[in-house]
Motif scaffolding. Structure first.
Motif, PDB file in Angstrom:
ATOM      1  N   VAL A 128       0.805  -1.202   0.026  1.00  0.00           N
ATOM      2  CA  VAL A 128      -0.007  -0.077  -0.028  1.00  0.00           C
ATOM      3  C   VAL A 128       0.923   1.241   0.100  1.00  0.00           C
ATOM      4  O   VAL A 128       0.806   2.186  -0.873  1.00  0.00           O
ATOM      5  CB  VAL A 128      -0.970   0.041   1.395  1.00  0.00           C
ATOM      6  N   VAL A 129       1.784   1.375   1.054  1.00  0.00           N
ATOM      7  CA  VAL A 129       2.559   2.604   1.191  1.00  0.00           C
ATOM      8  C   VAL A 129       3.546   2.878   0.114  1.00  0.00           C
ATOM      9  O   VAL A 129       3.662   3.882  -0.825  1.00  0.00           O
ATOM     10  CB  VAL A 129       3.062   2.597   2.551  1.00  0.00           C
ATOM     11  N   LEU A 130       4.345   1.706  -0.065  1.00  0.00           N
ATOM     12  CA  LEU A 130       5.499   2.031  -1.154  1.00  0.00           C
ATOM     13  C   LEU A 130       4.625   1.689  -2.573  1.00  0.00           C
ATOM     14  O   LEU A 130       5.335   2.382  -3.522  1.00  0.00           O
ATOM     15  CB  LEU A 130       6.412   0.666  -0.900  1.00  0.00           C
ATOM     16  N   GLY A 131       3.782   0.795  -2.494  1.00  0.00           N
ATOM     17  CA  GLY A 131       3.075   0.894  -4.077  1.00  0.00           C
ATOM     18  C   GLY A 131       2.495   1.803  -4.437  1.00  0.00           C
ATOM     19  O   GLY A 131       2.657   2.231  -5.690  1.00  0.00           O
TER      20      GLY A 131
ATOM     21  N   ARG B  74       3.645   4.257  -7.710  1.00  0.00           N
ATOM     22  CA  ARG B  74       2.729   4.256  -8.823  1.00  0.00           C
ATOM     23  C   ARG B  74       2.456   6.033  -9.069  1.00  0.00           C
ATOM     24  O   ARG B  74       2.465   6.217 -10.231  1.00  0.00           O
ATOM     25  CB  ARG B  74       1.391   3.640  -8.327  1.00  0.00           C
ATOM     26  N   LEU B  75       2.308   6.531  -7.918  1.00  0.00           N
ATOM     27  CA  LEU B  75       1.951   7.880  -7.986  1.00  0.00           C
ATOM     28  C   LEU B  75       3.093   8.791  -8.515  1.00  0.00           C
ATOM     29  O   LEU B  75       2.954   9.740  -9.403  1.00  0.00           O
ATOM     30  CB  LEU B  75       1.107   8.486  -6.899  1.00  0.00           C
ATOM     31  N   ALA B  76       4.355   8.444  -8.035  1.00  0.00           N
ATOM     32  CA  ALA B  76       5.323   9.377  -7.998  1.00  0.00           C
ATOM     33  C   ALA B  76       6.340   9.026  -9.177  1.00  0.00           C
ATOM     34  O   ALA B  76       6.626   9.734 -10.063  1.00  0.00           O
ATOM     35  CB  ALA B  76       6.450   9.433  -6.790  1.00  0.00           C
ATOM     36  N   ALA B  77       6.453   7.882  -9.749  1.00  0.00           N
ATOM     37  CA  ALA B  77       7.322   7.006 -10.747  1.00  0.00           C
ATOM     38  C   ALA B  77       6.465   6.333 -11.781  1.00  0.00           C
ATOM     39  O   ALA B  77       7.125   6.057 -12.872  1.00  0.00           O
ATOM     40  CB  ALA B  77       8.501   6.517 -10.144  1.00  0.00           C
TER      41      ALA B  77
ATOM     42  N   VAL C  44      14.539   3.590  -7.030  1.00  0.00           N
ATOM     43  CA  VAL C  44      13.985   3.693  -7.997  1.00  0.00           C
ATOM     44  C   VAL C  44      13.323   5.284  -7.890  1.00  0.00           C
ATOM     45  O   VAL C  44      13.401   6.077  -8.936  1.00  0.00           O
ATOM     46  CB  VAL C  44      12.686   2.768  -8.307  1.00  0.00           C
ATOM     47  N   LEU C  45      12.762   5.597  -6.886  1.00  0.00           N
ATOM     48  CA  LEU C  45      12.057   6.954  -6.433  1.00  0.00           C
ATOM     49  C   LEU C  45      13.192   8.152  -6.596  1.00  0.00           C
ATOM     50  O   LEU C  45      13.055   9.268  -7.291  1.00  0.00           O
ATOM     51  CB  LEU C  45      11.304   7.041  -5.080  1.00  0.00           C
TER      52      LEU C  45
END
Length: 456
Positions: free
Chosen positions: A246-249, A253-256, A407-408
């Motif tokens: 949830v948090v990392l996902g 998804r939203l940032a990268a 990745v972020l």
């Protein structure tokens, strides 16, 4: 750079051997569990086998971190870029660790996992032993401990934070030397190839190490400890899964625009290795190589991954939170919210640099309780029997958090090759398990860095 550029298909025979290796690890884990239940006395005696394998891995951690950071920092033409990446990474680590801490507090207070349990004299004695082993350091001792005795002592003593400091100093020095430092950088690149080659040799004894480690822990604990503490174990695992998915996902998804399940599938073999050794350090060299193969630039990988192993402790933060609440509830001495925050913030800070060490979370828990609320330290003995299993979840969550962070940070700093990332995660550009013995994949040379010679 085209996504298929420099891709070298592995020969079928060699590729099959790597598949057999990881199938052997799975079989060894299952066999270890079976032996642990069938012959617990014999299984406990196999513990040195697992310990020896983990020690082989840990032997290589300081050289891997040193080479990675020196190449990452030394190959950047401007020091400002290193500061920007490092500052962004530390800020991200602080935010995600705080979120993990809050999630652990919430779940721990909802479940109240220690309610109804009673402490025995034997467990109290065990708790005291853990407290002595994990005695808390003062802030001054912690800061002074970052400075090594000599320039090479950090590498010989396996001190992660000391290695980080020395590698940063050497990297900045090479950066300041300009073209005169390029021969040294090339030497470090060859040293990195040697280090990763040794790592690949060690990996071939992974099934033996996994068998010994799993047999010993199952033989020592059996099923009694697991049944009596099922609530906290299941609650902790579920919390870690929710944090990653949830948090990392959502962040990915939203940032990268990256699918967290695709990233986790790409790192599947590393998760299996961590599961068998209960230490995220065992997969650190492969994470470095795979993040570069994924398309994140060498400087970002070289700074973010090793720093994350000391400062990005999402799984450890969740563990310390839930374990402290568990101990206080089990001893009928529940903590107020203010006491929880004060104690747990201290323990998260005290745990820096210990993310990859098996059992370090238990020592940090005991040391923090001894320092802040000694009346609770006896309760640490309640979770000694299952800490090995909770250590696996800590290590897996820490590893997933560091992969997502890399990745972020790469995306936010413009150091991520999106075309290559999409090709790798889709399977069009698979990671060659045999190429250069886990040496990072071909990537464009950074400004001021000599080209990396790639082996066939």
């Amino acid at each position: 750079m085209k996504p298929t550029e420099n891709a070298k298909p592995a020969g079928p025979g060699r590729s099959d051997r790597t598949h057999f290796l990881y199938l052997a690890v799975i079989a060894a884990v299952v066999g270890g569990v079976a032996v642990g239940f069938a012959a617990p006395g014999v299984a406990v005696e196999l513990k040195p086998i697992g310990t020896g394998f983990v020690n082989l891995i840990k032997m290589m951690i300081s050289p891997v971190i040193f080479c990675t950071i020196v190449l990452g920092v030394g190959s950047v033409s401007k020091a400002a870029k290193v500061g920007r990446v490092g500052g962004l990474a530390l800020g991200y680590f602080l935010v995600t660790s705080t979120v993990a801490l809050g999630i652990g507090l919430l779940v721990g207070n909802l479940l109240e996992p220690g309610s109804g349990l009673h402490l025995t004299a034997a467990l109290a004695k065990s708790g005291h032993a853990q407290a002595v082993a994990g005695a808390a350091q003062s802030t001054t001792d912690f800061l002074l401990g970052i400075v090594p005795t000599t320039l090479v002592s950090a590498l010989t003593q396996g001190q992660v934070l000391q290695t980080l400091l020395v590698a940063l100093l050497v990297g900045f020095a090479l950066q300041a030397m300009g073209p005169a430092g390029e021969p040294v950088l090339r030497g470090v690149q060859h040293l990195q190839k040697l280090v990763f080659k040794v790592m690949s040799m060690i990996m071939w004894v992974a099934p033996v190490g996994a068998f010994g480690a799993m047999a010993a822990v199952v033989g020592a604990t059996g099923t009694a400890a697991l049944k009596s503490l099922a609530v906290i174990m299941i609650g902790f695992y579920v919390t870690c899964v929710l944090f990653v998915v949830v948090v990392l996902g959502l962040l990915l998804r939203l940032a990268a625009g990256v699918n967290v399940f695709a990233l986790l599938r790409y790192l599947g073999r590393e998760f299996l290795l961590i599961l068998s050794t209960s230490s995220s350090e065992s997969a650190l060299p492969r994470l470095i190589a795979k993040m570069e193969h994924l398309g994140v630039s060498r400087p970002v990988v070289g700074i973010t991954v090793p720093t994350g192993y000391s400062f990005n402790l999402d799984g450890t933060a969740i563990y310390l939170t839930m374990a402290s609440i568990f101990v206080s509830e089990a001893m009928d001495k529940p903590m107020s919210l203010g006491e929880q925050l004060s104690l747990l913030l201290f323990m998260v800070i005290a745990s820096k640099g210990a993310a990859g060490v098996t059992g370090a979370g238990l020592a940090t828990l005991a040391g923090g309780l001894q320092s802040h609320k000694p009346a609770l330290v006896d309760g640490v003995g309640l979770i000694v029997g299952i800490d090995r299993f909770m250590s696996e979840a800590r290590a897996l969550t820490n590893f997933a958090g560091n992969a997502a962070a890399t990745v972020l940070i790469g995306h936010w700093t413009g150091e991520l090759d999106r075309e290559r990332l999409d090709a790798v995660l889709s399977g069009a550009l698979p990671y060659d398990e045999n190429a250069a013995a886990f040496v990072p994949a071909d990537l464009p040379a950074q400004a001021g860095a000599p080209a990396v010679e790639q082996s066939a």
